[in-house]
Structures are given as structure tokens and as C-alpha cells.
Design a protein around this motif. Structure first.
Motif, PDB file in Angstrom:
ATOM      1  N   VAL A   1       0.830  -1.205   0.000  1.00  6.15           N
ATOM      2  CA  VAL A   1       0.000   0.000   0.000  1.00  6.15           C
ATOM      3  C   VAL A   1       0.868   1.260   0.000  1.00  6.15           C
ATOM      4  N   ASN A   2       1.965   1.234   0.754  1.00  2.00           N
ATOM      5  CA  ASN A   2       2.837   2.398   0.878  1.00  2.00           C
ATOM      6  C   ASN A   2       4.254   2.061   0.408  1.00  2.00           C
ATOM      7  N   LEU A   3       4.784   2.847  -0.519  1.00  2.00           N
ATOM      8  CA  LEU A   3       6.147   2.662  -1.002  1.00  2.00           C
ATOM      9  C   LEU A   3       6.861   4.006  -0.981  1.00  2.00           C
TER      10      LEU A   3
ATOM     11  N   LEU B   1      -1.455  -0.216  -4.577  1.00  2.00           N
ATOM     12  CA  LEU B   1      -0.644   0.877  -4.046  1.00  2.00           C
ATOM     13  C   LEU B   1      -1.461   2.153  -3.888  1.00  2.00           C
ATOM     14  N   GLU B   2      -1.335   2.789  -2.719  1.00  2.00           N
ATOM     15  CA  GLU B   2      -2.045   4.037  -2.438  1.00  2.00           C
ATOM     16  C   GLU B   2      -1.105   5.236  -2.320  1.00  2.00           C
ATOM     17  N   ASN B   3       0.080   5.033  -1.771  1.00  2.00           N
ATOM     18  CA  ASN B   3       1.014   6.135  -1.534  1.00  2.00           C
ATOM     19  C   ASN B   3       2.384   5.809  -2.124  1.00  2.00           C
TER      20      ASN B   3
ATOM     21  N   PHE C   1      -2.249   3.952 -11.054  1.00  2.00           N
ATOM     22  CA  PHE C   1      -2.679   3.035  -9.998  1.00  2.00           C
ATOM     23  C   PHE C   1      -4.116   3.374  -9.620  1.00  2.00           C
ATOM     24  N   GLY C   2      -5.003   2.404  -9.729  1.00  2.00           N
ATOM     25  CA  GLY C   2      -6.420   2.661  -9.495  1.00  2.00           C
ATOM     26  C   GLY C   2      -6.752   3.132  -8.101  1.00  2.00           C
ATOM     27  N   SER C   3      -5.925   2.755  -7.105  1.00  2.00           N
ATOM     28  CA  SER C   3      -6.202   3.113  -5.714  1.00  2.00           C
ATOM     29  C   SER C   3      -5.307   4.240  -5.206  1.00  2.00           C
TER      30      SER C   3
ATOM     31  N   SER D   1      -9.639   8.451  -6.008  1.00  2.00           N
ATOM     32  CA  SER D   1      -9.262   8.567  -4.596  1.00  2.00           C
ATOM     33  C   SER D   1      -8.078   9.493  -4.386  1.00  2.00           C
ATOM     34  N   PHE D   2      -7.576  10.091  -5.453  1.00  2.00           N
ATOM     35  CA  PHE D   2      -6.345  10.862  -5.401  1.00  2.00           C
ATOM     36  C   PHE D   2      -6.558  12.203  -4.703  1.00  2.00           C
ATOM     37  N   THR D   3      -5.742  12.477  -3.651  1.00  2.00           N
ATOM     38  CA  THR D   3      -5.902  13.719  -2.881  1.00  2.00           C
ATOM     39  C   THR D   3      -4.656  14.595  -2.855  1.00  2.00           C
ATOM     40  N   THR D   4      -3.455  14.007  -3.070  1.00  2.00           N
ATOM     41  CA  THR D   4      -2.221  14.747  -2.800  1.00  2.00           C
ATOM     42  C   THR D   4      -1.190  14.570  -3.897  1.00  2.00           C
ATOM     43  N   LEU D   5      -0.699  15.705  -4.440  1.00  2.00           N
ATOM     44  CA  LEU D   5       0.405  15.686  -5.393  1.00  2.00           C
ATOM     45  C   LEU D   5       1.445  16.709  -4.961  1.00  2.00           C
ATOM     46  N   ARG D   6       2.596  16.222  -4.547  1.00  2.00           N
ATOM     47  CA  ARG D   6       3.737  17.080  -4.200  1.00  2.00           C
ATOM     48  C   ARG D   6       4.792  16.904  -5.291  1.00  2.00           C
ATOM     49  N   ALA D   7       4.958  17.933  -6.132  1.00  2.00           N
ATOM     50  CA  ALA D   7       5.822  17.799  -7.299  1.00  2.00           C
ATOM     51  C   ALA D   7       6.628  19.062  -7.555  1.00  2.00           C
TER      52      ALA D   7
END
Length: 273
Positions: A126-128, A149-151, A170-172, A196-202
Motif C-alpha cells: 500500500v505504501n512505497l 498501491l495508495e502512496n 494506480f487505481g487506488s 481517490s487521489f488527494t495529494t500531489l507534491r511535485a
């Protein structure tokens, strides 16, 4: 009545045994293989000794019922020594099939050319987090249809190439971070199914391109930071409804238009730059 007592006693004993948290032998062997193959000049893995239960090793978390390793967190860099842990291969990882969180921030993975295969090896991941891992290449294509994978954190690396589309597919996916990873060129073509996407730090990349329309159609987005990233041109027409956005930064780019009024809810927006 006595028979019922014995049944309850047996069940209670089984429950105690299954909750012991003793790690599985094949997973312990895999982790000891990692320790043997890794270059560990600052003894990050010093607590990993064969005579101890691997569930008690530093950075290892096991499920309290099955004993399976579910989290592995290794901070590989020693700032006082200016050197740290180096891992060149991930074949040992396939034995940790129940792992749901892997954090190797600061570990030198510059020679680990198979790093993306980690996602395929671990069906429950789930987290990588591979932040500051000296990664310098990322494949343009990668099949991860079964991933949950979520994060994903790939920040502070040095890719020097465009962001491949699979990173956003990634669908999740909930959170994606690649601050300061020297991504260049255009964003991948969308749209992507990121419900479900909430956060993009780029921030702090070198895109040298316009903002993609699909990015502004992500209605559940809460945090968006694309500052200092060489973005240029206008903000796309038909910007979506950012009613959940609390943080937005497009600062220090070469954009020549503004976000239309009414596309964000000023009552919940806490940062705008």
C-alpha cells in the motif's frame, strides 16, 4: 460441562499461540539475505541477528496474529558520517508477500535497476517510499494491473526524464510525491482514473511544459504543489471544481494566466501561492 471446558481451553491456547508474533522462518531468512548482501558501513541493520525473533528487529513490524512481516522501514543515511546503507538487488523481497508498507528513504539504490519490480513482487503493498535513494532511471512502461498501491514517494531522486504515465495509473492511488526528482518534459497524457487521489507534491522539477488539463479535473484533490517546476503557458481552459483543495502552490513558474474565480472554495483553502 467438562468437555466444554476443555474445548474452551484448547481454543484459548490456540489463540495465544497464533498471537505470539514470532516471525516466519522464510521471511527471517529473506531479511538476513538482505543484510548479507547490503553494504552497511554505519551498521543500520546491526539489530538483525539470527538468534533473535525478526519481529523484534529495528525497522521490522509483524502482524500480531500471523507473524508475517507487514512493514519494513529502513532509514539508510547517516548524516554525521555522510554515508549509508546501499542495496543493489531486491530478489530477497519476494518472500515478504504480506508486506503492506516499505520505506527505504535514504538507502542508496543507484545500482538496483529492478526497483520497480518491487511493486509486482508485493501484492499487498500500500505504501512505497523511495525518497532520496539516488534513483536515476525509471522505465517508460510498467504493468501493475493487480497493484493496490495508495502512496508512492519518489522525491529527491535524479531521473532526468519525463514522468511515465504508469505512475498516475494506480487505481487506488491517494498520494504521489516526487519533489526535487529532476523530472523533465511534458506530463503524461491523460485522463487517469484517480477517484481517490488527494495529494500531489511535485515542486522543484524541470518540466518546461504546460499544465495538463486532466490534472484540473481531479475533483477530490486536496493538496497540489507544483512550485519551482519550470511550468509555462496558460492554465488550461475549463478548470475543474476544486472544492476540496486546501493547499495550492504554482509559485515561481512561467504561467501567463490565473485560475478562474469560483473554481476553489475560499472557506477551506488554507494556502495559495
Amino acid at each position: 460441562m467438562r468437555g466444554l471446558y476443555y474445548i474452551v481451553l484448547v481454543l484459548f491456547t490456540i489463540k495465544l499461540c497464533s498471537c505470539s508474533g514470532i516471525c516466519k522462518e522464510n521471511e527471517k531468512t529473506a531479511l538476513l539475505r538482505l543484510k548479507k548482501e547490503a553494504n552497511d558501513p554505519t551498521n543500520v541493520l546491526s539489530s538483525w541477528v539470527d538468534k533473535e525473533d525478526c519481529c523484534n528487529w529495528e525497522g521490522v513490524l509483524c502482524h500480531n496474529v500471523t507473524g508475517s512481516v507487514i512493514e519494513l522501514s529502513i532509514n539508510g543515511w547517516d548524516w554525521s558520517e555522510l554515508k549509508g546503507l546501499k542495496i543493489d538487488d531486491f530478489q530477497w523481497l519476494s518472500s515478504l508477500e504480506n508486506l503492506d508498507s516499505l520505506d527505504m528513504s535514504g538507502v542508496d539504490l543507484s545500482e538496483a535497476t529492478n526497483w520497480t519490480e518491487v511493486i509486482s513482487m508485493l501484492p499487498s503493498l500500500v505504501n512505497l517510499r523511495f525518497s532520496n535513494c539516488s534513483l536515476h532511471s525509471i522505465p517508460p512502461l510498467f504493468d501493475h494491473n493487480s497493484s493496490v498501491l495508495e502512496n508512492l514517494d519518489l522525491s529527491l531522486n535524479n531521473f532526468g526524464s519525463p514522468i511515465p504515465g504508469w505512475v498516475f495509473s494506480f487505481g487506488s492511488l491517494v498520494s504521489l510525491e516526487f519533489t526535487g526528482s529532476n523530472f523533465t518534459g511534458s506530463f503524461p497524457e491523460g485522463p487517469f482514473n484517480l477517484t481517490s487521489f488527494t495529494t500531489l507534491r511535485a515542486s522543484s522539477n524541470s518540466f518546461g511544459s504546460v499544465l495538463p488539463q486532466w490534472l484540473f479535473d481531479l475533483s477530490n484533490l486536496e493538496y497540489l504543489d507544483l512550485s519551482f517546476s519550470g511550468l509555462e503557458g496558460p492554465i488550461p481552459n475549463g478548470v475543474g471544481d476544486f472544492t476540496k483543495l486546501t493547499y495550492l502552490s504554482l509559485a515561481s513558474n512561467n504561467l501567463n494566466s490565473t485560475i478562474p474565480n469560483g473554481s476553489m472554495d475560499a472557506r477551506i483553502l488554507k494556502h495559495l501561492s
